[in-house]
Design a protein around this motif. Sequence first.
Motif, PDB file in Angstrom:
ATOM      1  N   THR A 150       0.692  -0.974   0.054  1.00  0.00           N
ATOM      2  CA  THR A 150      -0.418  -0.211  -0.295  1.00  0.00           C
ATOM      3  C   THR A 150       1.268   1.552  -0.220  1.00  0.00           C
ATOM      4  N   ILE A 151       0.494   2.039  -1.043  1.00  0.00           N
ATOM      5  CA  ILE A 151       1.408   3.528  -0.997  1.00  0.00           C
ATOM      6  C   ILE A 151       0.161   4.277  -0.701  1.00  0.00           C
ATOM      7  N   VAL A 152       0.615   5.741  -0.369  1.00  0.00           N
ATOM      8  CA  VAL A 152      -0.233   6.219  -0.154  1.00  0.00           C
ATOM      9  C   VAL A 152       0.976   7.584  -0.538  1.00  0.00           C
ATOM     10  N   ILE A 153       0.221   8.358  -1.086  1.00  0.00           N
ATOM     11  CA  ILE A 153       1.021  10.056  -1.151  1.00  0.00           C
ATOM     12  C   ILE A 153      -0.178  11.329  -1.059  1.00  0.00           C
ATOM     13  N   ASN A 154       0.322  11.948  -0.759  1.00  0.00           N
ATOM     14  CA  ASN A 154      -0.223  13.165  -0.442  1.00  0.00           C
ATOM     15  C   ASN A 154       0.504  14.010  -1.289  1.00  0.00           C
ATOM     16  N   THR A 155      -0.290  14.755  -2.796  1.00  0.00           N
ATOM     17  CA  THR A 155      -0.347  15.288  -3.380  1.00  0.00           C
ATOM     18  C   THR A 155      -0.634  16.701  -3.511  1.00  0.00           C
ATOM     19  N   VAL A 156      -0.858  17.172  -2.409  1.00  0.00           N
ATOM     20  CA  VAL A 156      -0.649  18.850  -2.058  1.00  0.00           C
ATOM     21  C   VAL A 156       0.876  19.144  -0.825  1.00  0.00           C
ATOM     22  N   ASN A 157       1.499  17.946  -0.063  1.00  0.00           N
ATOM     23  CA  ASN A 157       2.368  18.687   0.194  1.00  0.00           C
ATOM     24  C   ASN A 157       3.848  16.758   0.039  1.00  0.00           C
ATOM     25  N   GLY A 158       3.684  16.017  -0.267  1.00  0.00           N
ATOM     26  CA  GLY A 158       4.222  15.306  -0.972  1.00  0.00           C
ATOM     27  C   GLY A 158       4.584  14.652  -0.011  1.00  0.00           C
ATOM     28  N   ALA A 159       4.171  14.066   1.203  1.00  0.00           N
ATOM     29  CA  ALA A 159       4.267  12.850   2.662  1.00  0.00           C
ATOM     30  C   ALA A 159       4.159  11.679   1.906  1.00  0.00           C
ATOM     31  N   THR A 160       4.421  10.661   1.904  1.00  0.00           N
ATOM     32  CA  THR A 160       4.052   9.914   1.001  1.00  0.00           C
ATOM     33  C   THR A 160       4.288   8.325   1.856  1.00  0.00           C
ATOM     34  N   THR A 161       3.973   7.503   2.271  1.00  0.00           N
ATOM     35  CA  THR A 161       4.382   6.195   2.711  1.00  0.00           C
ATOM     36  C   THR A 161       4.522   4.838   2.265  1.00  0.00           C
ATOM     37  N   VAL A 162       4.614   3.692   2.343  1.00  0.00           N
ATOM     38  CA  VAL A 162       4.593   2.700   1.751  1.00  0.00           C
ATOM     39  C   VAL A 162       4.411   1.875   2.923  1.00  0.00           C
ATOM     40  N   ASN A 163       3.538   1.020   3.081  1.00  0.00           N
ATOM     41  CA  ASN A 163       3.119   0.055   3.708  1.00  0.00           C
ATOM     42  C   ASN A 163       2.840   0.794   5.698  1.00  0.00           C
ATOM     43  N   ASN A 164       2.506   2.072   5.530  1.00  0.00           N
ATOM     44  CA  ASN A 164       2.411   3.014   6.699  1.00  0.00           C
ATOM     45  C   ASN A 164       4.465   3.148   6.759  1.00  0.00           C
ATOM     46  N   LYS A 165       4.869   2.998   6.165  1.00  0.00           N
ATOM     47  CA  LYS A 165       6.235   3.878   6.899  1.00  0.00           C
ATOM     48  C   LYS A 165       6.869   4.219   5.682  1.00  0.00           C
ATOM     49  N   SER A 166       7.004   5.790   6.765  1.00  0.00           N
ATOM     50  CA  SER A 166       7.578   7.165   5.417  1.00  0.00           C
ATOM     51  C   SER A 166       8.953   7.118   4.507  1.00  0.00           C
ATOM     52  N   VAL A 167       8.420   7.978   3.289  1.00  0.00           N
ATOM     53  CA  VAL A 167       9.755   7.212   3.119  1.00  0.00           C
ATOM     54  C   VAL A 167       9.822   8.954   1.985  1.00  0.00           C
ATOM     55  N   ASN A 168      10.904   9.177   1.457  1.00  0.00           N
ATOM     56  CA  ASN A 168      11.037  10.776   1.330  1.00  0.00           C
ATOM     57  C   ASN A 168      11.716  10.377  -0.051  1.00  0.00           C
ATOM     58  N   LEU A 169      10.613  11.367  -1.363  1.00  0.00           N
ATOM     59  CA  LEU A 169      11.017  11.378  -2.471  1.00  0.00           C
ATOM     60  C   LEU A 169      11.281  12.487  -2.384  1.00  0.00           C
ATOM     61  N   ALA A 170      12.580  12.195  -3.612  1.00  0.00           N
ATOM     62  CA  ALA A 170      13.211  13.230  -3.637  1.00  0.00           C
ATOM     63  C   ALA A 170      12.609  14.501  -4.208  1.00  0.00           C
ATOM     64  N   THR A 171      11.928  14.421  -5.442  1.00  0.00           N
ATOM     65  CA  THR A 171      10.960  15.390  -6.196  1.00  0.00           C
ATOM     66  C   THR A 171       9.355  14.811  -5.731  1.00  0.00           C
ATOM     67  N   PRO A 172       8.312  15.526  -4.971  1.00  0.00           N
ATOM     68  CA  PRO A 172       7.113  14.700  -4.868  1.00  0.00           C
ATOM     69  C   PRO A 172       6.830  15.417  -6.010  1.00  0.00           C
ATOM     70  N   PRO A 173       5.418  14.325  -6.129  1.00  0.00           N
ATOM     71  CA  PRO A 173       4.575  14.108  -7.228  1.00  0.00           C
ATOM     72  C   PRO A 173       3.543  15.814  -6.842  1.00  0.00           C
ATOM     73  N   PHE A 174       3.240  15.901  -8.820  1.00  0.00           N
ATOM     74  CA  PHE A 174       2.437  17.085  -8.610  1.00  0.00           C
ATOM     75  C   PHE A 174       1.231  17.622  -9.384  1.00  0.00           C
ATOM     76  N   VAL A 175       0.620  18.094  -9.527  1.00  0.00           N
ATOM     77  CA  VAL A 175      -0.527  18.900 -11.262  1.00  0.00           C
ATOM     78  C   VAL A 175      -0.237  19.587 -12.006  1.00  0.00           C
ATOM     79  N   VAL A 176      -0.499  18.983 -12.855  1.00  0.00           N
ATOM     80  CA  VAL A 176      -0.877  20.097 -13.901  1.00  0.00           C
ATOM     81  C   VAL A 176      -1.691  19.429 -14.750  1.00  0.00           C
ATOM     82  N   ASN A 177      -2.233  21.343 -14.648  1.00  0.00           N
ATOM     83  CA  ASN A 177      -3.632  21.389 -15.536  1.00  0.00           C
ATOM     84  C   ASN A 177      -4.995  20.213 -15.854  1.00  0.00           C
ATOM     85  N   GLY A 178      -4.615  20.298 -14.748  1.00  0.00           N
ATOM     86  CA  GLY A 178      -5.194  18.945 -13.739  1.00  0.00           C
ATOM     87  C   GLY A 178      -5.137  17.472 -13.260  1.00  0.00           C
ATOM     88  N   THR A 179      -3.762  17.540 -13.905  1.00  0.00           N
ATOM     89  CA  THR A 179      -4.010  16.121 -13.784  1.00  0.00           C
ATOM     90  C   THR A 179      -2.993  15.562 -13.008  1.00  0.00           C
TER      91      THR A 179
END
Length: 209
Positions: A150-179
Motif C-alpha cells: 500500500t503506497i499512500v501519497i499526499n499530492t499537496v505536501n508530498g508526504a509518502t508512506t509505503v506500508n505505513n512507513k514514511s518515505v522521502n521522495l526526492a521530487t514530490p508528485p505534482f498536478v499539471v492542468n488538473g492531472t
Amino acid sequence: MTDAYIVEQSIVALTSDGKVYAASIAAELMSPNAKFTLLASDIQSIKGGGRHVIMQKNDGTLWGWGVNKNAELGYGTYEFSYKEPVPMQKPISVSLNGESIAFTNGVITRNGQNFIPLRSLFTKMGATIGYSMDKVVTITGTAADKTPLTIVINTVNGATTVNNKSVNLATPPFVVNGTVYLPLRFISEQLGAKVDWLPQESRIAISMK
C-alpha cells in the motif's frame, strides 16, 4: 538583423552572425538605448510563438526560450518559463513487457525523474488506484517480495508512506492542468517491476514477471 519576434514582453532578434538577443519591451515606450542580452550563439533560424521562441542551432538541435506553461518548449517539465534557452527533447515513450503504453498526457521530466499521469500505467501493472477528495493517492497491489503493498501519497505536501512507513521522495508528485503526476520508477519498482531507460529510443522499458 535577419529575423525578429515579439515574445511575451520582449523583442527577440537573430543577427546575421548567428546570435540571438532579447530586450524587454515591458514599458510603454522602448528606450532607444534598450539593453539587448545575448541568449544564444550558432543559431541558423528562429521561430516565434507568441509567448516563446524556438531556435535551431547550426548543428540541427532545437532550443526553446520563454513561457513553457503548456510544454511549448518541448522540455518536458511544464515549468512556467525559462530565462535561458533549454534543449527541446524527444517525447518519451513507455512500454510494459514490450507493449507500448498510450498516454492521454505525456511523460514529464523533473529533476531527472520521470512522472506519468495518475491512472495511465499502474493499473496495467495489477495495482488499484484511489484518489480522495483531499488529494491523497492510494495505490494497492503486490510488492516486489510478493507481500501486500500500500503506497499512500499526499499530492499537496508530498508526504509518502509505503506500508505505513514514511518515505522521502526526492521530487514530490505534482498536478499539471488538473492531472496528477506520479513518479514512474519509484512506484513501478515498488510493484516489483524492472525499469530501464533506453536513450537511443527515448523509451522507458518496464518489465514484470
